[in-house]
Design a protein around this motif. Sequence first.
Motif, PDB file in Angstrom:
ATOM      1  N   PRO A  42      11.083  -8.149   6.966  1.00 24.71           N
ATOM      2  CA  PRO A  42       9.876  -7.475   6.465  1.00 24.71           C
ATOM      3  C   PRO A  42       9.901  -5.965   6.635  1.00 24.71           C
ATOM      4  CG  PRO A  42       9.293  -9.443   7.721  1.00 24.71           C
ATOM      5  CD  PRO A  42      10.764  -9.223   7.922  1.00 24.71           C
ATOM      6  N   GLY A  43      10.758  -5.468   7.527  1.00 23.47           N
ATOM      7  CA  GLY A  43      10.867  -4.030   7.721  1.00 23.47           C
ATOM      8  C   GLY A  43      11.416  -3.289   6.524  1.00 23.47           C
ATOM      9  N   VAL A  44      11.937  -4.003   5.528  1.00 22.64           N
ATOM     10  CA  VAL A  44      12.426  -3.353   4.308  1.00 22.64           C
ATOM     11  C   VAL A  44      11.288  -2.626   3.605  1.00 22.64           C
ATOM     12  CG1 VAL A  44      13.364  -3.804   2.001  1.00 22.64           C
ATOM     13  CG2 VAL A  44      14.370  -4.909   4.004  1.00 22.64           C
ATOM     14  N   VAL A 148       2.044 -12.687   4.186  1.00 25.78           N
ATOM     15  CA  VAL A 148       2.266 -11.949   2.948  1.00 25.78           C
ATOM     16  C   VAL A 148       0.925 -11.414   2.462  1.00 25.78           C
ATOM     17  CG1 VAL A 148       3.101 -12.041   0.562  1.00 25.78           C
ATOM     18  CG2 VAL A 148       4.195 -13.451   2.329  1.00 25.78           C
ATOM     19  N   LEU A 149       0.887 -10.130   2.115  1.00 24.34           N
ATOM     20  CA  LEU A 149      -0.290  -9.529   1.475  1.00 24.34           C
ATOM     21  C   LEU A 149       0.089  -9.221   0.036  1.00 24.34           C
ATOM     22  CD1 LEU A 149      -3.184  -8.528   1.734  1.00 24.34           C
ATOM     23  CD2 LEU A 149      -2.287  -6.288   2.358  1.00 24.34           C
ATOM     24  N   TYR A 150      -0.614  -9.849  -0.887  1.00 28.07           N
ATOM     25  CA  TYR A 150      -0.288  -9.742  -2.299  1.00 28.07           C
ATOM     26  C   TYR A 150      -1.392  -8.988  -3.027  1.00 28.07           C
ATOM     27  CZ  TYR A 150       0.267 -11.196  -7.157  1.00 28.07           C
ATOM     28  OH  TYR A 150       0.376 -11.208  -8.523  1.00 28.07           O
ATOM     29  N   LEU A 191       4.442  -6.866   2.104  1.00 30.55           N
ATOM     30  CA  LEU A 191       3.583  -6.344   1.045  1.00 30.55           C
ATOM     31  C   LEU A 191       4.263  -6.526  -0.304  1.00 30.55           C
ATOM     32  CD1 LEU A 191       1.110  -4.737   0.077  1.00 30.55           C
ATOM     33  CD2 LEU A 191       2.428  -2.651   0.493  1.00 30.55           C
ATOM     34  N   VAL A 192       3.555  -7.181  -1.216  1.00 29.08           N
ATOM     35  CA  VAL A 192       4.058  -7.376  -2.569  1.00 29.08           C
ATOM     36  C   VAL A 192       2.977  -6.941  -3.546  1.00 29.08           C
ATOM     37  CG1 VAL A 192       5.021  -8.989  -4.245  1.00 29.08           C
ATOM     38  CG2 VAL A 192       5.443  -9.339  -1.806  1.00 29.08           C
TER      39      VAL A 192
END
Length: 687
Positions: A42-44, A148-150, A191-192
């Motif tokens: 997730p750090g990407v 996940v936050l979409y 985050l997406v």
Amino acid sequence: MSRPAADGGTTPRTPHTHRYPFSAVVGMTDLKLALLVNAVSPGVGGVLVRGEKGTAKSTIVRALAGLLPPVRVVDGCRFSCDPDAPDPGCPDGPHTGHDARRRPARLVELPVGASEDRLTGSLDIERALTEGVKAFEPGLLAAAHRGVLYVDEVNLLHDHLVDLLLDAAAMGESYVEREGVSVRHAARFLLVGTMNPEEGELRPQLLDRFGLTVEVAATRDPDERAEVVRRRLRFEESPAAFAAAWADEEAALAARIAAARDRLPGVELTDAALRQITAVCAAFEVDGLRADLVTARAAIALAAWHGRTAVSTEDVRTAARLALPHRRRRDPFDAPGLDTRKLDEVLDEHDDRPPEPPDGDGPPPPGGPGGGGLPDTSPDTSPDAPSPETPEAGGADGGSGAGGSGGAGPRREDEPAPADAAYRPRLFTVPGTGTGAPGRRSKARSPHGRVSGARPGSRGLHLTATLRAAAPYQRARGRTGPGLVVAAEDLREAVRDGREGNLVLFVVDASGSMAARQRMRAVKGAVLSLLLDAYQRRDKVGLITFRGRDATLVLPPTSSVEAGARRLERLPTGGRTPLTAGLLRAAEVLRVERLRDPSRRPLLVVVTDGRATHGPDPAAAAARLGDVASVVVDCESGPVRLGLAAELGGRLGAEVVRLEHLAAGSLAGVVRGARTAPDRSAWRRGA
């Protein structure tokens, strides 16, 4: 409850176990890979998915949540603290002696119309003042922690919400501060965001905050489209049976994500690989060092995904293709892209290691029913393979897109004239004070700006006004101690003066009398400049042209400068001058826009020589626009002038400016001095 489907219809919400399977998605190789890389690490920094409507962007994002490993949380903690490493500053802490439990990873959706309190959480200021306690109601950032936050249509989200969202994603924490009372909690999530560029762009500095970006488009291959439809119909017929058919592939993906997460800390980023990353970022002249960090993290995650113990050249190449395109934009008119030949040249120049197998020693991707499977980063050299510089094709649930054709045709007399180079226009503002969408243009009442007063309410509390309202009643309320007795009716919220975005509607004469190329070049250059300015100031811009026998809405009101530039470039000229048709079309467009967004104030800019060689007299049409602030740009030329544009300006109550004055300066500077008609009741209602 239903939501819009990718094919434009409605899809019933299905239970968590009956989401459309991730592995059943047809094509979308780069998008799958970008999401999986972020699932591993997730750090990407998350993924921004750009693409036309109906390409299953939402479907594939929602499907990812079912693949994420379950999370262990402290039982009863509203902020999903890890029992092995609880957040010492958690508002529900300290967590000592609490039980732990497992729950599935969450997918939290942020609606476009959400408030700031809904995103970050809200403080009960009344209890804070009267009881001295921090009564905090968590928001969506807390709910998305470790999940996940979409954000669907992230480009339509208000700028201040995007800033809060991306700051939390970058820092891994959310801060809520109101009138000296603050709460902090952990907020680490994948985050997406998805967006349709035709509906407006994100600012470059916001684009840069997304780790990876992928451009998607519906496949044009009939066989692939048929498979998309086939799978979607099977899923709608029996979601449970369809999910069961893909259960093995989903389980294999989930297991591979978990294994890659375990492998991630042991992956080595060698000095040679790091030099390749920094050389690529320097060669493509990206701003800052965030691109280097994101590319490095993505390359490490790719190595872990493929089962490698060290980052390879292929990992760096794939990471750069996903991390750099949106960071290379120097101008909003530039489409994201990456020169893959240049990328290969830089990598080869700085590659001092022996070649490695492209797939490493990781587990082979299993296939599934109908040819599904895991994404691979090996280059596809087939004739139908999507280019990394163009939107990738695919779909999952019947998404479709509009086709198109290109090619140069024979030169015609009405061939579009090129535009003069865009320039930076001077700032113009609309008179009065509006209440429109946040922007950087005209004066407005806004939740974000300079405090100018107070009114009853509790959102954005005005502490001093609240204390003044409560002070006269302290004896009647029986105050005996040092505390202040505050009632709900005492609360006052701040009134703030900010800035709004406006709607600038151009009505451009494209008839034969305007066909002189130098004149149209100047007009197009001015409109192009305002499109760029509107992008920066969050305005909406529309364009109507009239020629021949009718008027055409060439550019519906939009914030997309890319769409505006394309439509302007193709604008032809020639034929008669139906001025009345142009004014009537403008009145209709503004009427519809007022229904859609009553608070957005318009400004009409009519570019014409005032001639009307087709249709009725424009006087009646001008009367329908009497409540709109207007500017008439007089394009009449020659030694003898009829003054028809000035006459039109008088009917509209508009400022009249000659075209040659625009060429020396800026159309925006002329608009700034626009005068309004004496009686503009509708205009005053918007103030």
